[in-house]
Design an enzyme around this catalytic site. Structure first.
Site, PDB file in Angstrom:
ATOM      1  N   ASP A 158       0.863  -1.186   0.000  1.00  0.00           N
ATOM      2  CA  ASP A 158       0.000   0.000   0.000  1.00  0.00           C
ATOM      3  C   ASP A 158       0.898   1.234   0.000  1.00  0.00           C
ATOM      4  OD1 ASP A 158      -2.746  -1.053   0.216  1.00  0.00           O
ATOM      5  OD2 ASP A 158      -2.053  -1.856   2.127  1.00  0.00           O
ATOM      6  N   ARG A 166       3.976   2.901   2.996  1.00  0.00           N
ATOM      7  CA  ARG A 166       4.702   1.899   3.783  1.00  0.00           C
ATOM      8  C   ARG A 166       6.212   2.165   3.819  1.00  0.00           C
ATOM      9  NH1 ARG A 166       0.211   1.389   5.916  1.00  0.00           N
ATOM     10  NH2 ARG A 166      -1.315  -0.026   4.979  1.00  0.00           N
ATOM     11  N   ARG A 227      -6.400  10.808   0.663  1.00  0.00           N
ATOM     12  CA  ARG A 227      -6.017   9.664  -0.176  1.00  0.00           C
ATOM     13  C   ARG A 227      -6.754   9.718  -1.510  1.00  0.00           C
ATOM     14  NH1 ARG A 227      -7.642   4.763   3.484  1.00  0.00           N
ATOM     15  NH2 ARG A 227      -6.483   3.531   1.924  1.00  0.00           N
ATOM     16  N   LYS A 257      -8.638   1.078  -5.875  1.00  0.00           N
ATOM     17  CA  LYS A 257      -9.423   0.770  -4.686  1.00  0.00           C
ATOM     18  C   LYS A 257     -10.243   1.999  -4.276  1.00  0.00           C
ATOM     19  CE  LYS A 257      -5.546   1.595  -1.482  1.00  0.00           C
ATOM     20  NZ  LYS A 257      -4.544   0.930  -0.643  1.00  0.00           N
ATOM     21  N   HIS A 270     -12.510  -0.229   8.543  1.00  0.00           N
ATOM     22  CA  HIS A 270     -11.574  -0.831   9.490  1.00  0.00           C
ATOM     23  C   HIS A 270     -12.228  -1.032  10.860  1.00  0.00           C
ATOM     24  CE1 HIS A 270      -8.983   0.972   6.418  1.00  0.00           C
ATOM     25  NE2 HIS A 270      -8.145   0.009   6.692  1.00  0.00           N
ATOM     26  N   ASP A 342     -10.209  -6.384  -0.108  1.00  0.00           N
ATOM     27  CA  ASP A 342      -9.573  -5.605   0.941  1.00  0.00           C
ATOM     28  C   ASP A 342      -9.218  -6.584   2.055  1.00  0.00           C
ATOM     29  OD1 ASP A 342      -8.575  -3.476   2.376  1.00  0.00           O
ATOM     30  OD2 ASP A 342     -10.374  -2.248   2.224  1.00  0.00           O
TER      31      ASP A 342
END
Length: 564
Positions: A158, A166, A227, A257, A270, A342
């Protein structure tokens, strides 16, 4: 008997579904193709997908659709803590052992930071710097080559740039997606993302789960926030397509995504299952276009979202919806690449035991299952479903064929040298995008924005950004002192009105600009990003050495898209 079963399996008609393998123009959706895979006797090195399939048992096929994470920054040597993590996840000590045991199709690289909306799915960090990442990925690929069929590994990450990134040390950091939306120059976006792709390829990454194709809706949507490229679906089409072209031209598969769109939610997948209540007509005009553009530009992967999009399949998380993942994605969008879930360790996916969830996701139309919470249970659930008929063999072979096709295509591409990562040439390729994004929402449009000298303040969690801005201001000729100067206040992801300093002469927003509506500062600047290139561009604007050409890609209460 095993040989007979393998021959029968490989002889099935399976769609060879990968846009990037065709000669389809980048601006047109790739056509649907199907081939009859030859039996093992005719499989040769010129047909590596069929050759690999011919050597796979049911358990091997099940392993190929799994993409877990692993603990440890080396494929073969980990500390006791990482070994314990891998034991809990897969009953092995090292990432290489995990690949060998399950004959995995992929592995995702992970990294945990506190200032990350996806942090709960990343309980560990196995990326440190480019050299370490390349050594890790080479070790992972070596382990994959020993599995039946010798197929390469799909290595994902990601690396969105912005709040979800990351690998941060030693790489060229792009401005966030929203910064690119503010710049509104797709060619600059493509140039920057091609740079990113070259660096990821040099590190051994084959799939980047980016760009985010979600059209941003309410300001309360903080899990997507910066994002996203912005709130305008048409503008997002061009930006998403540009990012996809950049990555794919660099030899890294782009992963759109979160299909069918996480932007018009207030909830966070999440934490639970967000509900999207907008009409089908609104979904068609707001959420669908960027995904359609990304598919048309050649994205090899689409990631499903754990979302209850009621206009498409009320009450069913999109990841587990045949209507969404097959009827919409395959049937209407004509997507022929690899559909990836996901993270399966998120609450909406853990409604069922791991084995049952894996089968449900495959039956819906997903090809690869990301981050299963229990790898053994997921693998065994798939094998059991093959035996009892609840998962058709054709569906599993179809998924594995798509995965293998993508992996062999990527493996055939040349990989840049590691010296390209973080190079001066790459910084120069990215800087124009950052410069074009800087937005003044209140204040002058020319000359120094505030009289010098200046002082800079920020919450302690933003110390890195603060020190970066100080250095860049000094480089731009602005005198900076510890206190007593015209105050510049930095705010970013997760900050609230209480984090503002109402005495500041300048407030800089490094995330979505909505918080700036609560500031009384006479000068408001949006960078949408805390990357060095973004703060360097902002410093030049503050010093009066550059204009601020950006326009906010989202509406901010009481403020214009640009004051200039």
């Amino acid at each position: 008997m095993a040989g007979v079963m393998r021959s029968a399996r490989v002889a099935l008609l399976v769609p060879l579904l990968l846009a990037a393998c065709s000669d389809t123009p980048a601006d047109a959706p790739p056509p649907q193709q199907s081939v009859s895979a030859p039996p093992p006797s005719s499989a040769t090195s010129s047909d590596p997908v069929a050759a690999a399939l011919a050597q796979m048992s049911d358990a091997d096929l099940a392993g190929q659709v799994l993409m877990p994470y692993a603990y440890g920054s080396s494929a073969t040597s980990v500390d006791k803590t990482s070994a314990a993590g891998n034991q809990g996840l897969a009953g092995v000590n090292t990432p290489a052992e995990m690949i060998a045991k399950f004959h995995l199709g992929g592995l995702i690289l992970v990294g945990f930071t506190a200032q990350d909306p996806t942090g709960t799915t990343n309980p560990t960090t196995n990326v440190e710097n480019p050299k370490q990442v390349r050594e890790l990925t080479e070790g992972l690929q070596a382990a994959a080559r020993q599995a039946p069929g010798g197929a390469p590994l799909m290595i994902g990450i990601d690396q969105e740039y912005g709040v979800v990134t990351r690998v941060t040390d030693g790489v060229t950091m792009l401005p966030s997606a929203m910064a690119a939306g503010a710049a509104a120059q797709p060619q600059l976006t493509e140039n920057a993302w091609r740079t990113a792709g070259e660096e990821l390829a040099a590190m051994g990454v084959t799939v980047d789960f980016a760009p985010v194709a979600d059209t941003l809706g309410p300001p309360t949507n903080t899990v997507i926030g910066s994002r996203s490229f912005g709130a305008d679906a048409k503008a997002n089409e061009a930006q998403v397509a540009a990012a996809v072209r950049g990555l794919e031209k660099a030899g890294v598969t782009a992963g759109l995504k979160h299909f069918p769109g996480h932007g018009h939610t207030s909830g966070d997948s999440h934490d639970g299952l967000p509900v999207v209540t907008q009409s089908r007509a609104t979904w068609d005009t707001q959420d669908l276009p960027p995904f359609r553009a990304g598919v048309g530009a050649g994205a090899g992967v689409v990631m499903s979202g754990h979302l209850d999009v009621q206009a498409l399949d009320k009450g069913v998380p999109a990841t587990f919806s045949h209507k969404v993942m097959t009827d919409e994605l395959r049937g209407k969008l004509k997507f022929t690449g690899v559909a990836v879930t996901d993270a399966m360790n998120m609450p909406p996916a853990m409604k069922w035991p791991p084995g049952e969830a894996a089968v449900r996701a495959l039956n819906a139309g997903n090809d690869m299952l990301l981050m299963p919470p229990d790898i053994t249970a997921a693998r065994d659930g798939i094998v059991a479903a093959l035996k009892d008929g609840s998962l058709k063999r054709e569906r599993l072979v179809e998924a594995v064929t798509r995965i293998l096709t993508l992996k062999f295509r990527t493996a055939a591409l040349s990989r840049p040298d590691l010296t390209t990562v973080g190079s001066a040439a790459h910084a120069a390729a990215v800087s124009p995008l950052a410069a074009a994004s800087i937005t003044v929402l209140r204040g002058p449009c020319s000359g120094p924005l505030v009289p010098g000298p200046v002082s800079v303040s920020a919450d302690p969690v933003r110390e890195t950004a603060k020190q970066t801005l100080i250095k860049e201001l000094q480089a731009a000729g602005v005198k900076v002192q510890a206190s007593g100067g015209s105050l510049i206040r930095l705010v970013g992801y997760g900050d609230k009105p209480a984090d503002l300093d109402q005495k500041a002469a300048v407030t800089i927003g490094m995330d979505t600009p909505h918080l700036l509506a609560s500031s009384s500062s006479p000068v408001l600047v949006a960078t949408y990003s805390s990357s060095r290139v973004s703060l360097s561009a902002a410093a030049k604007v503050i010093a009066g050495k550059a204009k601020a050409p950006g326009r906010s890609p989202v509406a901010v209460a009481g403020l214009p898209r640009s004051a200039c």
